[in-house]
Scaffold this motif. Structure first.
Motif, PDB file in Angstrom:
ATOM      1  N   MET A   1       0.862  -1.164   0.000  1.00  0.00           N
ATOM      2  CA  MET A   1       0.000   0.000   0.000  1.00  0.00           C
ATOM      3  C   MET A   1       0.908   1.227   0.000  1.00  0.00           C
ATOM      4  SD  MET A   1      -3.195   0.734   2.532  1.00  0.00           S
ATOM      5  CE  MET A   1      -4.506   0.311   1.433  1.00  0.00           C
ATOM      6  N   SER A   2       0.634   2.139  -0.891  1.00  0.00           N
ATOM      7  CA  SER A   2       1.473   3.330  -1.021  1.00  0.00           C
ATOM      8  C   SER A   2       1.194   4.326   0.103  1.00  0.00           C
ATOM      9  CB  SER A   2       1.221   3.997  -2.372  1.00  0.00           C
ATOM     10  OG  SER A   2      -0.076   4.578  -2.384  1.00  0.00           O
ATOM     11  N   ALA A   3       2.110   5.269   0.268  1.00  0.00           N
ATOM     12  CA  ALA A   3       1.938   6.298   1.297  1.00  0.00           C
ATOM     13  C   ALA A   3       0.634   7.079   1.114  1.00  0.00           C
ATOM     14  CB  ALA A   3       3.147   7.223   1.329  1.00  0.00           C
ATOM     15  N   PRO A   4       0.301   7.530  -0.111  1.00  0.00           N
ATOM     16  CA  PRO A   4      -0.972   8.240  -0.278  1.00  0.00           C
ATOM     17  C   PRO A   4      -2.191   7.362   0.049  1.00  0.00           C
ATOM     18  CG  PRO A   4       0.491   8.723  -2.108  1.00  0.00           C
ATOM     19  CD  PRO A   4       1.129   7.608  -1.323  1.00  0.00           C
ATOM     20  N   GLU A   5      -2.106   6.059  -0.265  1.00  0.00           N
ATOM     21  CA  GLU A   5      -3.208   5.153   0.063  1.00  0.00           C
ATOM     22  C   GLU A   5      -3.348   4.991   1.575  1.00  0.00           C
ATOM     23  OE1 GLU A   5      -3.296   2.170  -3.773  1.00  0.00           O
ATOM     24  OE2 GLU A   5      -1.698   1.921  -2.288  1.00  0.00           O
ATOM     25  N   LEU A   6      -2.219   4.927   2.278  1.00  0.00           N
ATOM     26  CA  LEU A   6      -2.267   4.852   3.744  1.00  0.00           C
ATOM     27  C   LEU A   6      -2.885   6.109   4.336  1.00  0.00           C
ATOM     28  CD1 LEU A   6       1.163   3.229   4.637  1.00  0.00           C
ATOM     29  CD2 LEU A   6      -1.107   2.244   4.992  1.00  0.00           C
ATOM     30  N   GLU A   7      -2.534   7.256   3.767  1.00  0.00           N
ATOM     31  CA  GLU A   7      -3.106   8.518   4.259  1.00  0.00           C
ATOM     32  C   GLU A   7      -4.618   8.529   4.046  1.00  0.00           C
ATOM     33  OE1 GLU A   7      -3.530  12.233   5.982  1.00  0.00           O
ATOM     34  OE2 GLU A   7      -1.829  10.870   6.080  1.00  0.00           O
ATOM     35  N   ALA A   8      -5.071   8.071   2.882  1.00  0.00           N
ATOM     36  CA  ALA A   8      -6.518   8.011   2.610  1.00  0.00           C
ATOM     37  C   ALA A   8      -7.212   7.072   3.584  1.00  0.00           C
ATOM     38  CB  ALA A   8      -6.765   7.574   1.171  1.00  0.00           C
ATOM     39  N   LEU A   9      -6.574   5.941   3.872  1.00  0.00           N
ATOM     40  CA  LEU A   9      -7.133   4.990   4.835  1.00  0.00           C
ATOM     41  C   LEU A   9      -7.236   5.627   6.223  1.00  0.00           C
ATOM     42  CD1 LEU A   9      -7.920   1.926   5.118  1.00  0.00           C
ATOM     43  CD2 LEU A   9      -5.598   1.616   5.960  1.00  0.00           C
ATOM     44  N   LEU A  61      10.318  -6.066   3.279  1.00  0.00           N
ATOM     45  CA  LEU A  61       9.648  -4.779   3.131  1.00  0.00           C
ATOM     46  C   LEU A  61       8.929  -4.732   1.795  1.00  0.00           C
ATOM     47  CD1 LEU A  61      12.430  -2.414   4.493  1.00  0.00           C
ATOM     48  CD2 LEU A  61      10.437  -3.297   5.701  1.00  0.00           C
ATOM     49  N   PRO A  62       7.790  -4.164   1.692  1.00  0.00           N
ATOM     50  CA  PRO A  62       7.049  -3.569   2.812  1.00  0.00           C
ATOM     51  C   PRO A  62       6.312  -4.631   3.626  1.00  0.00           C
ATOM     52  CG  PRO A  62       5.760  -3.343   0.819  1.00  0.00           C
ATOM     53  CD  PRO A  62       7.064  -3.990   0.418  1.00  0.00           C
ATOM     54  N   THR A  63       6.108  -4.340   4.879  1.00  0.00           N
ATOM     55  CA  THR A  63       5.299  -5.173   5.764  1.00  0.00           C
ATOM     56  C   THR A  63       4.293  -4.270   6.441  1.00  0.00           C
ATOM     57  OG1 THR A  63       7.038  -6.782   6.185  1.00  0.00           O
ATOM     58  CG2 THR A  63       5.312  -6.617   7.845  1.00  0.00           C
ATOM     59  N   GLN A  64       3.043  -4.697   6.466  1.00  0.00           N
ATOM     60  CA  GLN A  64       2.000  -3.949   7.166  1.00  0.00           C
ATOM     61  C   GLN A  64       1.525  -4.809   8.328  1.00  0.00           C
ATOM     62  OE1 GLN A  64       1.299  -4.847   3.731  1.00  0.00           O
ATOM     63  NE2 GLN A  64       2.425  -3.086   3.024  1.00  0.00           N
ATOM     64  N   THR A  76      -0.825  -9.468   9.903  1.00  0.00           N
ATOM     65  CA  THR A  76       0.452  -9.112   9.295  1.00  0.00           C
ATOM     66  C   THR A  76       0.403  -9.460   7.826  1.00  0.00           C
ATOM     67  OG1 THR A  76       1.710  -9.516  11.323  1.00  0.00           O
ATOM     68  CG2 THR A  76       2.939  -9.581   9.275  1.00  0.00           C
ATOM     69  N   ASN A  77       0.914  -8.579   7.004  1.00  0.00           N
ATOM     70  CA  ASN A  77       1.010  -8.829   5.576  1.00  0.00           C
ATOM     71  C   ASN A  77       2.389  -8.389   5.110  1.00  0.00           C
ATOM     72  OD1 ASN A  77      -0.334  -9.359   2.857  1.00  0.00           O
ATOM     73  ND2 ASN A  77       0.571  -7.342   2.592  1.00  0.00           N
ATOM     74  N   GLN A  78       3.070  -9.257   4.394  1.00  0.00           N
ATOM     75  CA  GLN A  78       4.368  -8.903   3.833  1.00  0.00           C
ATOM     76  C   GLN A  78       4.221  -8.791   2.331  1.00  0.00           C
ATOM     77  OE1 GLN A  78       7.232 -11.661   5.437  1.00  0.00           O
ATOM     78  NE2 GLN A  78       7.119 -10.719   7.438  1.00  0.00           N
ATOM     79  N   GLY A  79       4.630  -7.659   1.797  1.00  0.00           N
ATOM     80  CA  GLY A  79       4.467  -7.395   0.370  1.00  0.00           C
ATOM     81  C   GLY A  79       3.303  -6.449   0.147  1.00  0.00           C
ATOM     82  N   LYS A  80       2.850  -6.399  -1.090  1.00  0.00           N
ATOM     83  CA  LYS A  80       1.732  -5.510  -1.419  1.00  0.00           C
ATOM     84  C   LYS A  80       0.450  -6.056  -0.805  1.00  0.00           C
ATOM     85  CE  LYS A  80       1.674  -3.030  -5.080  1.00  0.00           C
ATOM     86  NZ  LYS A  80       1.410  -2.582  -6.432  1.00  0.00           N
ATOM     87  N   ILE A  81      -0.434  -5.151  -0.452  1.00  0.00           N
ATOM     88  CA  ILE A  81      -1.724  -5.532   0.119  1.00  0.00           C
ATOM     89  C   ILE A  81      -2.818  -4.723  -0.575  1.00  0.00           C
ATOM     90  CG2 ILE A  81      -1.582  -3.859   2.004  1.00  0.00           C
ATOM     91  CD1 ILE A  81      -2.956  -6.011   3.778  1.00  0.00           C
ATOM     92  N   ILE A  86      -7.139  -4.884   3.432  1.00  0.00           N
ATOM     93  CA  ILE A  86      -7.070  -3.940   4.558  1.00  0.00           C
ATOM     94  C   ILE A  86      -8.454  -3.741   5.157  1.00  0.00           C
ATOM     95  CG2 ILE A  86      -6.714  -1.505   5.146  1.00  0.00           C
ATOM     96  CD1 ILE A  86      -4.064  -2.569   4.912  1.00  0.00           C
ATOM     97  N   GLU A  87      -9.444  -3.520   4.314  1.00  0.00           N
ATOM     98  CA  GLU A  87     -10.820  -3.304   4.788  1.00  0.00           C
ATOM     99  C   GLU A  87     -11.303  -4.527   5.576  1.00  0.00           C
ATOM    100  OE1 GLU A  87     -12.635  -0.524   4.515  1.00  0.00           O
ATOM    101  OE2 GLU A  87     -11.377   0.579   3.128  1.00  0.00           O
ATOM    102  N   ALA A  88     -10.991  -5.735   5.094  1.00  0.00           N
ATOM    103  CA  ALA A  88     -11.414  -6.958   5.780  1.00  0.00           C
ATOM    104  C   ALA A  88     -10.752  -7.067   7.155  1.00  0.00           C
ATOM    105  CB  ALA A  88     -11.084  -8.185   4.934  1.00  0.00           C
ATOM    106  N   ALA A  89      -9.474  -6.746   7.225  1.00  0.00           N
ATOM    107  CA  ALA A  89      -8.769  -6.809   8.510  1.00  0.00           C
ATOM    108  C   ALA A  89      -9.316  -5.775   9.482  1.00  0.00           C
ATOM    109  CB  ALA A  89      -7.265  -6.603   8.298  1.00  0.00           C
ATOM    110  N   LEU A  90      -9.582  -4.566   8.986  1.00  0.00           N
ATOM    111  CA  LEU A  90     -10.118  -3.518   9.854  1.00  0.00           C
ATOM    112  C   LEU A  90     -11.511  -3.866  10.354  1.00  0.00           C
ATOM    113  CD1 LEU A  90      -8.916  -0.292   8.047  1.00  0.00           C
ATOM    114  CD2 LEU A  90      -8.160  -1.136  10.266  1.00  0.00           C
TER     115      LEU A  90
END
Length: 95
Positions: A1-9, A61-64, A76-81, A86-90
């Motif tokens: 997940m990119s930095a802008p996508e994290l900010e939107a989340l 990296l990346p790891t979320q 935990t997710n390693q790599g792209k997500i 993300i929505e399912a985990a949240l």
């Protein structure tokens, strides 16, 4: 997940208590404040000078990691997500 996508989340879920912290790998030669400004991040950005990656079991990296109350790792997710993952985990976490 990119930095802008994290900010939107973060903007989408912050009222419910979501906190996002971006941790750059130890030794990253980046001006963290300038990097955050470039991507419009309002969440904290830090450099891993204390070995957090090792303490949290980060192997690539990346790891979320979705960390719940009491510092319990919920997912935990390693790599792209994907946004859907993300929505399912949240959805499983009560803020």
């Amino acid at each position: 997940m990119s930095a802008p996508e994290l900010e939107a989340l973060y903007q989408r879920y912050r009222a419910e208590g979501l906190i996002i912290v971006t941790v750059m790998g130890d030794g990253t030669a980046v001006d963290l404040e300038a990097w955050a400004d470039t991507y419009g991040l309002s969440t904290p950005v830090a450099s891993d000078t204390a070995g957090l990656a090792s303490a949290f079991g980060v192997q690539s990296l990346p790891t979320q990691q979705l960390i719940g109350r009491g510092s319990v790792i919920k997912a935990t997710n390693q790599g792209k997500i994907s946004d859907a993952d993300i929505e399912a985990a949240l959805a499983e976490v009560v803020f």
